[in-house]
Design an enzyme around this catalytic site. Sequence first.
Site, PDB file in Angstrom:
ATOM      1  N   GLY A 267       0.859  -1.175   0.000  1.00 46.90           N
ATOM      2  CA  GLY A 267       0.000   0.000   0.000  1.00 46.90           C
ATOM      3  C   GLY A 267       0.896   1.226   0.000  1.00 46.90           C
ATOM      4  O   GLY A 267       1.056   1.921  -1.008  1.00 46.90           O
ATOM      5  N   CYS A 337      -8.994  21.753  18.283  1.00 44.51           N
ATOM      6  CA  CYS A 337      -8.815  22.098  19.687  1.00 44.51           C
ATOM      7  C   CYS A 337      -8.468  20.820  20.421  1.00 44.51           C
ATOM      8  O   CYS A 337      -9.323  20.190  21.051  1.00 44.51           O
ATOM      9  CB  CYS A 337     -10.072  22.744  20.234  1.00 44.51           C
ATOM     10  SG  CYS A 337     -10.369  24.308  19.423  1.00 44.51           S
TER      11      CYS A 337
END
Length: 418
Positions: A267, A337
């Site tokens: 991959g 955040c």
Amino acid sequence: MAKITQPRFLDLSMAQQIAETHGTPLYVYDEALLRRNAESVLAFPNAYGLTARYAMKASPNAAILKLFAGMGFHIDASSGHEVHRAMAAGVEASKISLSAQELPADLGELLAAGIKMNACSLAQLERFGQLNPGGRIGLRFNPGSGSGGNNRTNVGGPSSSFGIWHEWVSQVKETLQRYDLTATRIHTHIGSGSDPEVWLKVATMNFDLVRQFPDVATLNLGGGYKVGRMPDEKTTDLQIVGQPVRAKFEQFAAETGRQIHLEVEPGTFLVANAGAVLAKVQDVVSTGAGGYDFIKLDTGMTELLRPSIYGAQHPISILQECPSENTRDYVVVGHCCESGDILTPAPGDPELLATRHLPEAKIGDFCVIDGTGAYASGMTPKHYNSYPEAAEVMLESSGVPRLIRRRQKLEDIWANEL
Ligand SMILES: *Cc1c(COP(=O)(O)O)cnc(C)c1O
């Protein structure tokens, strides 16, 4: 002092062109590099034939699946959903092999459609036997040792749950017999490696398994070829690691008369360095004399999770219309955040901050994060902080950028809520 990096395949004018049309952040893939990587996999040294599979979980966009399928690649799918996704992209069922941690509910139908399967546990072998008595099956083994970069990417050895533990051969044989199954393929995938010695060791362990299953005609050595994303890291030379492997296949044939077909299924190798995230600097802040200078991007773990979970290193470049004369050491962070949303962790340690030497950055500068073709778009907590899924663009060999995935509409994030 560390060198300032330049993007691998994007430049300022292409970045501007793509961002004007599609906004940021987004993923860009370079078709020419994808094709070049694919050619080198198709040239993997082999003695008695080669099937190259693309491990689609690395980057599953249909445009990428179609490109590789068009070059002759088969597919390695890690879930039933990936099987459906590959078929939806036009890949024939017979060219898809499923090696999954969790079997799909519709396994029977997928097998009837013609997919191949590797049993990755004794229970999976049992389930296959119930659905498909008299059938032909692949066996994924955990050969007892791995070579992954760290304990999160290591996929072999006693601390890895992937595959049937190599000591359970007699239980496997008993199950095969009970359901009249024929094991035609042995599969292992034990993680990143670029050392020919390790490859030879893996091939040798695998042939010890092949020896115990007389009907096995194919050996699949998995993927996990190390790719150098950072300038000082090396990329596996498949011609070099493949030579001792080919010799092992020839030696086995000389000993046993069995000419075993080789499968490989990378991959990362195919896509990692053929993809980049194009983003913008959306803030620059400082925490004073004892602190750091931070660059905040309009991307982050929402597009690229690897730095946050592995401490993975990706090249970061700043592109400016008027290149800055000065440089600075920055911590580069994402827009979530979340204190773990860091694009410059210490190498291999996501708990620690590191800095990158970069041109002095301004709000609005382009930022290119390279080496993000694999396990980026396909592996993200994209909806955290309700950021929509980013767009994807294929930079065609002709130099034309083609949109291959639209940016998600914000309201699609909550479309399934009732
Ligand atoms: C993930 C995976 C691969 C590909 O691994 P890379 O490190 O991306 O090359 C190959 N085979 C199997 C079974 C996998 O799960």
